[in-house]
Write an enzyme that holds these catalytic residues in place. Structure first.
Site, short mmCIF file in Angstrom:
data_model
loop_
_atom_site.label_atom_id
_atom_site.label_comp_id
_atom_site.label_asym_id
_atom_site.label_seq_id
_atom_site.Cartn_x
_atom_site.Cartn_y
_atom_site.Cartn_z
N ASP A 160 -5.45 -10.67 -15.09
CA ASP A 160 -6.52 -11.64 -14.90
C ASP A 160 -7.65 -11.27 -15.86
O ASP A 160 -8.10 -10.12 -15.89
CB ASP A 160 -7.03 -11.57 -13.45
N ASP A 176 0.85 -1.20 0.00
CA ASP A 176 0.00 0.00 0.00
C ASP A 176 0.88 1.25 0.00
O ASP A 176 1.63 1.48 0.94
CB ASP A 176 -0.89 -0.04 1.25
N ASP A 234 -4.06 3.94 2.65
CA ASP A 234 -5.50 3.71 2.80
C ASP A 234 -5.81 2.26 3.19
O ASP A 234 -6.97 1.85 3.24
CB ASP A 234 -6.28 4.12 1.54
N ASN A 247 -0.19 4.51 -0.26
CA ASN A 247 -0.77 5.79 0.19
C ASN A 247 -1.52 5.69 1.51
O ASN A 247 -2.27 6.60 1.87
CB ASN A 247 -1.68 6.37 -0.90
N ASP A 254 -1.78 -1.25 -3.91
CA ASP A 254 -2.08 -0.50 -5.14
C ASP A 254 -0.95 -0.62 -6.15
O ASP A 254 0.09 -1.22 -5.87
CB ASP A 254 -2.39 0.96 -4.80
N HIS A 286 -4.32 -17.23 -4.62
CA HIS A 286 -5.21 -16.45 -3.73
C HIS A 286 -6.45 -17.22 -3.29
O HIS A 286 -7.25 -16.69 -2.53
CB HIS A 286 -5.61 -15.18 -4.47
N ASP A 287 -6.66 -18.43 -3.82
CA ASP A 287 -7.82 -19.23 -3.42
C ASP A 287 -7.43 -20.37 -2.48
O ASP A 287 -8.31 -21.08 -1.99
CB ASP A 287 -8.48 -19.88 -4.65
N GLU A 307 -7.43 -21.01 -16.04
CA GLU A 307 -7.79 -21.66 -14.79
C GLU A 307 -8.92 -22.61 -15.12
O GLU A 307 -10.00 -22.19 -15.55
CB GLU A 307 -8.23 -20.64 -13.74
O1 ISL Z 1 -11.53 -21.49 -4.42
C1 ISL Z 1 -12.44 -22.11 -4.90
C2 ISL Z 1 -13.64 -22.39 -4.17
O2 ISL Z 1 -13.28 -23.19 -3.11
C3 ISL Z 1 -12.42 -22.54 -6.27
O3 ISL Z 1 -13.39 -23.46 -6.58
C4 ISL Z 1 -12.60 -21.30 -7.10
O4 ISL Z 1 -13.86 -20.76 -6.90
C5 ISL Z 1 -12.43 -21.63 -8.52
O5 ISL Z 1 -11.13 -22.08 -8.65
C6 ISL Z 1 -12.63 -20.41 -9.40
O6 ISL Z 1 -11.78 -19.38 -8.98
C7 ISL Z 1 -11.68 -18.21 -9.71
O7 ISL Z 1 -12.94 -17.64 -10.03
C8 ISL Z 1 -13.73 -17.18 -8.94
C9 ISL Z 1 -12.95 -16.32 -7.96
O8 ISL Z 1 -13.69 -16.16 -6.78
C10 ISL Z 1 -11.61 -16.92 -7.62
O9 ISL Z 1 -10.88 -16.08 -6.78
C11 ISL Z 1 -10.90 -17.19 -8.91
O10 ISL Z 1 -9.59 -17.65 -8.73
C12 ISL Z 1 -14.85 -16.41 -9.53
O11 ISL Z 1 -14.35 -15.43 -10.41
CA CA Z 2 -3.47 2.14 -1.27
#
Ligand code: ISL
Ligand code: CA
Length: 538
Positions: A99, A22, A26, A24, A30, A321-322, A252
Site C-alpha cells: 500500500d 498472529d 500479542d 507471536n 504480523d 478493508h473499508d 484507489e
Molecule cells: O471507507 C471510506 C469512508 O467511508 C472511504 O471513503 C475511504 O475513506 C476512502 O475510500 C479512502 O480510503 C483509503 O484511505 C483512507 C483509509 O482510511 C482507508 O482505509 C483507505 O482504504 C485514508 O488513508
Molecule cells: Ca503478532
C-alpha cells in the site's frame, strides 16, 4: 493474442495484516504470520498479495497514518521479515504489492514534526494556511465526517487533513515532496516489491483551497478530485520510477467516473495500470455510504455492466478493508450463506478485469456481531457515531448505520479454525473475533468438498486455466429481476455466466452445460435457486 501482462492474468488477494495471522501471541497479525500461510494462499490459487500498510504508524487510522515510509511497524516484524516474505512468496511464484499512502502522512512523521517548526527543507511539505479572522481557512469537510483544518500552536497555522486529524495532507506543489515520494517508491521496488496499491491517489493535487459548494459530505472536493495537476504528477512518477521496473499499480480512486478512470489508466498516457471504481459499492446508499438504501441486485449488475463496457480493463472487487462483507451485504448470510458466497464468487471471478479477493471472503466471512460501540475500533465509525449524536439522530438508526457500514465489519480477525479466537491468535485479539468462527472457518471448510473455500479453489483454478475468462471480451446478455447473464468470448470460444441473487427462484434465461455450478449441476436449465450461479457453454 493474449495480453500477457502478469497483472491481467493473476488474481489478487488482499491481506489486512493486523487481522490475518498472529505468529507471536500479542493479538496482532504480523509478517511471520503471513509467511506461515503462504502455502494456504498458493493452494487457493492467487498470484498476487496486496498488503495493507505495514509501516511504522501510531495507528490512528490503522496504518494509513504512516510515520516512516521505509520501515516496518514493530508489531508486524522487521525489514528482514519483509525480505523473507518477498523471498518466500516469489519462490512460490506469488507477487507482493504494498500500500502506497502518499496523500498524507501521520502527524508523527519526522517530515511533519520538522514542518511545524519550519525546518528546511520541510517547511512547505504540508498544506499550511492562516485562518480567516479567527476562523478555519475554508469550509471543506473530511472523508471521516469532520471539518478538515486543524490548528497547530507551534506553527501558528492550520494544516489540511482530508482524513483523520492525525493525517496531514502532503503538499505536492513542493518539489522536494515529489522527490521524497519517488525515493520511497524506489526503496521498495529495489527491495523486490512488485507494485503498489495507491491509496486515494486521485486527490493528491489540490487546485485551490477556496471554499467549496456546500454538499452533504465532502464539501470542497470539486477542488481536488482528478485535477490536471494530478495527471502531471502521476505521469512524472511513471516516467521517473515505475517504467524502470516490472511493476503493477492500482489506484484507489474515490468518486471516479468512467471518463476520469480512462484518463488515469489509458496506456497511451502513462499514469496508472488500473484503478478501483466505487460505483458498484454505492448501490446500497444515497451519495455517501451512511445514507442507507435498500440493496438492489439490478442496480448492482447495471453498474458492473456499465464499467465493463466503458473501460478496456477494470479491476473487480466486492470487498476490502473499508467495506462491509459481501455475503452480508449483497447476499443473504442467514438463509443462504454458502449459496450466496459462492454465487458472488462466480460473478466476481468471471467478469473481465483484475480480480481482488479480500481475506476471509473465500470462506464467506460475515459482518461483525458486535452489539454496541464498545468493541468498535475504527476512527471513522467513532467520528460518525459522535457526529450523528450531535445531529440528534435516534440511537437505533445511528447503530443501524454503524452495524451495516462500519469498516470494522471487514476487519475482524481471519477465522482459521473453530478454536479459541478462531485460531488467529493465542493472545487477546486487537479486535474481537466473530463468534461464528465456530462454524465459518478454514479448517472446517478444508475437509468439506462442498464448502465455500473449496468452491473458490475450483473456480480460481478454472479461471487461471481459461484464456476466455482471463482475456475474453464482455457482453451483457440478460439483466432483470436479480438475474444477470453475460458472455465472455475469446478466439472463437465463448462462455456464459448466469447468476441469480434475487433471493427467489427464477427461470434461467440461458441453458447450457456447466463448467462450474454453485449447485453442482452438470447442466443449467429450468429453475435456478434463490442464490445460484453457473458458468456454462451453450
Ligand atoms: O471507507 C471510506 C469512508 O467511508 C472511504 O471513503 C475511504 O475513506 C476512502 O475510500 C479512502 O480510503 C483509503 O484511505 C483512507 C483509509 O482510511 C482507508 O482505509 C483507505 O482504504 C485514508 O488513508
Ligand atoms: Ca503478532
Amino acid at each position: 493474442m493474449a495480453d500477457t501482462k502478469w497483472w491481467k492474468e493473476r488474481i489478487v488477494y488482499q491481506i489486512y495484516p493486523m487481522s490475518f495471522c498472529d505468529s507471536n501471541g500479542d493479538g496482532i497479525g504480523d509478517l511471520q504470520g503471513i509467511i506461515s500461510k503462504l502455502d494456504y494462499l498458493k493452494k487457493l490459487g492467487v498470484g498476487v498479495l496486496w498488503l495493507s500498510p505495514v509501516y511504522p504508524s501510531p495507528n490512528e487510522d490503522n496504518g494509513y497514518d504512516i510515520s516512516d515510509y521505509c520501515g516496518i511497524h514493530p508489531d508486524y516484524g522487521t525489514l528482514e521479515d519483509m525480505d523473507e516474505l518477498l523471498r518466500q512468496a516469489h519462490e512460490r511464484d506469488i507477487k507482493i504489492i504494498l500500500d502506497l499512502v502518499i496523500n498524507h502522512t501521520s502527524k508523527a512523521h519526522e517530515w511533519f514534526q520538522k514542518s511545524r517548526q519550519r525546518i528546511e527543507p520541510y517547511t512547505d511539505y504540508y498544506i499550511w494556511k492562516k485562518g480567516k479572522k479567527g476562523k478555519k481557512p475554508s469550509n471543506w469537510t473530511s472523508f471521516f465526517g469532520e471539518d478538515c483544518w486543524e490548528y497547530d500552536e507551534l506553527r501558528g497555522e492550520y494544516y489540511l487533513h482530508l482524513f483523520a486529524k492525525g493525517q496531514p495532507d502532503l503538499n505536492y506543489r513542493c518539489p522536494s515532496v515529489v522527490d521524497a515520494v519517488e525515493d520511497v517508491m524506489r526503496f521498495w521496488l529495489d527491495r523486490g516489491v512488485d507494485g503498489f496499491r495507491c491509496d486515494v491517489i486521485n486527490i493528491l493535487w489540490k487546485n485551490s483551497l477556496d471554499n467549496g459548494k456546500w454538499k452533504p459530505a465532502l464539501t470542497g472536493s470539486e477542488h481536488y478530485i482528478s485535477t490536471d495537476g494530478l495527471h502531471r504528477l502521476l505521469h512524472r512518477f511513471n516516467e521517473d520510477v515505475l517504467t524502470k521496473y516490472d511493476c503493477y499499480t492500482v489506484g484507489e480512486t474515490v468518486f471516479v467516473t468512467p471518463k476520469m478512470a480512462d484518463d488515469l489508466v489509458n496506456p497511451a498516457r502513462g499514469e496508472l495500470n488500473t484503478v478501483f471504481s466505487f460505483e458498484h459499492m454505492e448501490t446500497d446508499c444515497y451519495f455517501v455510504k451512511w445514507f442507507l438504501r435498500r440493496f438492489s441486485p439490478d442496480r448492482f449488475f447495471s453498474c458492473l455492466s456499465k464499467w465493463q463496457t466503458s473501460l478496456d480493463w477494470n479491476t473487480v472487487y466486492f470487498e476490502n478493508h473499508d467495506q462491509p462483507r459481501s455475503v452480508s451485504r449483497f447476499g443473504d448470510d442467514i438463509h443462504y450463506h454458502d449459496e450466496s458466497a459462492k454465487t458472488l464468487a462466480t460473478l466476481l471471478l468471471s467478469l473481465r478485469g483484475t480480480a481482488f479477493i479480500f481475506e476471509g471472503q473465500e470462506i464467506g466471512m460475515t459482518n461483525f456481531d458486535f452489539e454496541d460501540m464498545t468493541p468498535v475500533r475504527d476512527v471513522e465509525s467513532h467520528n460518525i457515531w459522535a457526529l450523528t449524536g450531535r445531529l440528534r439522530l435516534p440511537k437505533a438508526l445511528r447503530w443501524r448505520m454503524i452495524k451495516q457500514k462500519s469498516r470494522d465489519n471487514a476487519r475482524t480477525p481471519m477465522q482459521w479454525s473453530g478454536e479459541a479466537n478462531g485460531g488467529f491468535t493465542t493472545g487477546t485479539p486487537w479486535l474481537s473475533v466473530n463468534s461464528n468462527h465456530k462454524t465459518i472457518n478454514v479448517a472446517a471448510q478444508e475437509e468439506d468438498f462442498g464448502s465455500v473455500l473449496n468452491y473458490y479453489r475450483r473456480l480460481i483454478a478454472l479461471r487461471n486455466g481459461s484464456s476466455v475468462l482471463k482475456f475474453g471480451s464482455y457482453k451483457e446478455l440478460y439483466l432483470k429481476d436479480g438475474v444477470f447473464a453475460f458472455e465472455r468470448e475469446y478466439e472463437g470460444e465463448s462462455l456464459v455466466t448466469v447468476v441469480n441473487i434475487s433471493g427467489s427462484v427464477r427461470i434461467t434465461p440461458l441453458v447450457g452445460d456447466c463448467l462450474i455450478s454453485t449447485e453442482g449441476r452438470a447442466r443449467l436449465e429450468g429453475e435456478m435457486k434463490p442464490y445460484e450461479a453457473a458458468i456454462i457453454r451453450r
